[in-house]
Write an enzyme that holds these catalytic residues in place. Structure first.
Site, mmCIF file in Angstrom:
data_model
loop_
_atom_site.group_PDB
_atom_site.id
_atom_site.type_symbol
_atom_site.label_atom_id
_atom_site.label_comp_id
_atom_site.label_asym_id
_atom_site.label_seq_id
_atom_site.Cartn_x
_atom_site.Cartn_y
_atom_site.Cartn_z
ATOM 1 N N TYR A 29 -89.226 43.885 32.477
ATOM 2 C CA TYR A 29 -89.805 45.378 33.209
ATOM 3 C C TYR A 29 -90.728 46.340 32.644
ATOM 4 O O TYR A 29 -91.679 46.012 31.812
ATOM 5 C CB TYR A 29 -88.523 46.573 33.594
ATOM 6 C CG TYR A 29 -88.055 47.096 31.926
ATOM 7 C CD1 TYR A 29 -89.317 48.542 31.983
ATOM 8 C CD2 TYR A 29 -86.955 47.427 31.758
ATOM 9 C CE1 TYR A 29 -88.537 49.089 30.503
ATOM 10 C CE2 TYR A 29 -86.111 48.087 30.312
ATOM 11 C CZ TYR A 29 -87.542 48.898 30.616
ATOM 12 O OH TYR A 29 -87.412 49.125 28.504
ATOM 13 N N GLY A 261 -90.065 55.375 22.777
ATOM 14 C CA GLY A 261 -89.606 54.087 22.893
ATOM 15 C C GLY A 261 -88.411 54.309 23.835
ATOM 16 O O GLY A 261 -88.556 55.189 24.569
ATOM 17 N N LYS A 262 -87.760 53.135 24.360
ATOM 18 C CA LYS A 262 -86.520 53.480 24.884
ATOM 19 C C LYS A 262 -85.998 54.694 25.103
ATOM 20 O O LYS A 262 -85.849 54.954 26.224
ATOM 21 C CB LYS A 262 -85.755 52.179 24.507
ATOM 22 C CG LYS A 262 -86.951 50.829 25.719
ATOM 23 C CD LYS A 262 -85.701 49.322 25.656
ATOM 24 C CE LYS A 262 -86.971 47.958 26.140
ATOM 25 N NZ LYS A 262 -86.061 47.084 25.925
ATOM 26 N N ARG A 263 -85.403 55.367 23.714
ATOM 27 C CA ARG A 263 -84.954 55.853 23.998
ATOM 28 C C ARG A 263 -84.977 57.395 24.531
ATOM 29 O O ARG A 263 -84.261 58.235 24.523
ATOM 30 C CB ARG A 263 -84.286 56.279 22.362
ATOM 31 C CG ARG A 263 -82.646 55.944 22.676
ATOM 32 C CD ARG A 263 -82.543 56.280 20.881
ATOM 33 N NE ARG A 263 -81.919 54.810 20.306
ATOM 34 C CZ ARG A 263 -82.703 54.732 18.959
ATOM 35 N NH1 ARG A 263 -82.479 55.541 18.585
ATOM 36 N NH2 ARG A 263 -81.754 53.828 18.375
#
Ligand code: GLU
Length: 493
Positions: A29, A261-263
């Site tokens: 994505y 980041g993703k978190r």
């Protein structure tokens, strides 16, 4: 800042039409960093009446994720970015998918071989790994050029093709954002141009594509700074002028200490769409992470952003990701929506919350200002319904007698008396607007005790300890329903 090269000044000396590109890899994505890069490159092209290209860099087949290209297109389209040439619409420099341009890379690979700037790598991956381990043991950097074969085989497309660095030197260059940069000779090694599977590396493919597509300005993430000496060596070997390069600052996680980041919320940009953020708010949010027009402006439309965008104002330090800012912006854009647009967004979050009847539709229109004022994003509407915050607009309120008593301590007898008086006042009132109800009831409440009178009136109408004021509720519910609810409360006491 003196060293900061100004793209606009540079452009005055350029007769070439500005061409920028966004060149994502289809590896999943799009997160907000990618979309911001696209926004800057797009805005720069628009501002200079140039061309903006969407190119897909799909040369790493192992990392490719199915559906990514459509996802990229949908993500960019959602924030309002349009490209002039690209993978889905074609254009004079088609194809825009790198896996369909292998012949070009091969052609330039051969040109480099012929010029003495590239050679076939004869080693097996195990042999290269052994070189690496040996260097590690001896505590020296591993450089492939220390192992350059004396008589490389003829390149037949099955061996990796490596660039041959001929000038081992310190590289100096100017980045339009970071200014003067340099890197020592260890940054230059014999890197792979084309892999044994026939696919080029990024190092080669982007340079060839940018050349063939006439790209004049590259905007990309800071992870590419370390490889820039290699790119520059390759431009020189090919005898071409490098495009101007603008490295964009990283987007930092809340707290500012590490990259987002993703978190920390670096999620799929289309998740924000699904949660009911407006694309105008997202655009506004993203363009300000790493750039601002240099004044107090907080709200910018796409057009205003394009007009104000100036590469020399891109920040060097990482911009912070702050979801509160995004929420604030989204509220500003929600406020500006016409009623029609408001409901066209809101309707996605209403289904299965209330029955689709004309009464309910009518009620929804009436409580639009309350909802509008309460939400940060449209999905909050679902939560408002789920938590029962709006239930009393669609059904009789539910509450205990004790809730009607001001501070829980007013007497039932007095409370009943206050409600009877309010009922009497309202029975003779014809105009049931908020102001009119206020002007009719307030003098009595003021004289008797505001809390004592207005609290039970409000609870009678909403059944809630927290809700809009009783005048607003009366207007929304209308005379008949307001009186009916007040009478129910009075009879409970
Ligand atoms: N394919 C690279 C990426 O996704 C593009 C970098 C560039 O813009 O040149 O990061």
């Amino acid at each position: 800042f003196l060293m900061k090269n100004n793209m606009d000044n540079q452009d005055k000396n350029q007769t070439k039409k500005v061409v920028t590109r966004f060149a994502p890899s289809p590896t999943g994505y799009m997160h907000i960093g990618g979309v911001r890069t696209a926004l800057y490159a797009w805005a720069y092209a628009r501002k200079h009446n140039g061309t903006f290209i969407l190119r897909i860099e799909d040369t790493d087949k192992a990392r490719e994720v199915e559906g990514s290209i459509q996802h990229i297109i949908d993500s960019l389209t959602w924030v309002g970015i349009k490209w002039d040439e690209g993978v889905d619409i074609g254009g004079p420099n088609a194809p825009y998918l790198q896996s369909e341009r292998l012949a070009s890379y091969k052609k330039y690979g051969q040109i480099l071989v012929d010029k003495g700037f590239a050679y076939a790598d004869p080693y097996t991956p195990e042999e290269v790994e052994a070189f690496r381990l040996k260097a590690q043991e001896e505590k020296r950097p591993f450089l492939f050029r220390d192992h350059r074969p004396e008589n490389p085989p003829v390149w037949d497309g099955t061996q990796p093709l490596r660039f041959k660095v001929t000038k081992i030197q310190t590289t100096h260059w100017t980045d339009l954002v970071y200014g003067e940069l340099s890197a020592g000779p260890e940054a230059l090694d014999d890197f792979i141009l084309i892999k044994s599977d026939g696919y080029p590396t990024y190092n080669l493919s982007h340079i060839i594509d940018d050349l063939e597509m006439g790209v004049t300005h590259i905007m990309r993430a800071d992870e590419f700074i370390a490889s820039t000496p290699k790119f520059l060596a390759l431009y020189e070997a090919l005898g071409i002028t490098a495009p101007a390069m603008a490295t964009l600052p990283p987007i930092m996680a809340p707290g500012g200490k590490k990259k987002l980041g993703k978190r920390d919320g670096a999620k799929d940009i289309l998740d924000y769409k699904a949660e009911g953020y407006l694309p105008e708010a997202m655009l506004n949010f993203l363009v300000f992470i790493g750039w601002n027009p240099g004044d107090e402006t907080e709200l910018l439309s796409a057009e205003e952003f394009i007009a104000a965008f100036d590469v020399s104002k891109i920040h060097r330090s990482g911009g912070g990701f702050n979801v509160d800012k995004l929420n604030w912006l989204n509220r500003q854009y929600i406020k500006k929506l016409s009623s029609e647009d408001f409901w066209s967004h809101a309707k996605h979050f209403l289904h299965d919350k209330i029955e689709d009847s004309s009464d309910n539709q009518e009620m929804l229109k009436k409580i639009e200002p309350i909802i509008r004022d309460h939400i940060e994003k449209f999905s909050d509407i679902s939560s408002m319904f789920d938590s029962g915050e709006l239930s009393y607009f669609f059904a009789k309120p539910q509450y205990e007698v004790s809730q009607l008593l001001w501070k829980g301590s007013a007497s039932k007898e007095n409370t009943k008396k206050y409600l009877e008086e309010v009922i009497a006042i309202l029975e003779s009132l014809d105009n049931f607007s908020k102001d009119s109800v206020h002007d009719a009831v307030f003098p009595y409440a003021d004289k008797t005790g505001r809390g004592e009178v207005l609290w039970p009136m409000r609870v009678a109408l909403s059944g809630k300890d927290k809700s809009p004021d009783p005048f607003t509720l009366a207007e929304i519910l209308g005379k008949e329903e307001t009186l009916a609810r007040l009478r129910v409360a009075k009879d409970m006491l």
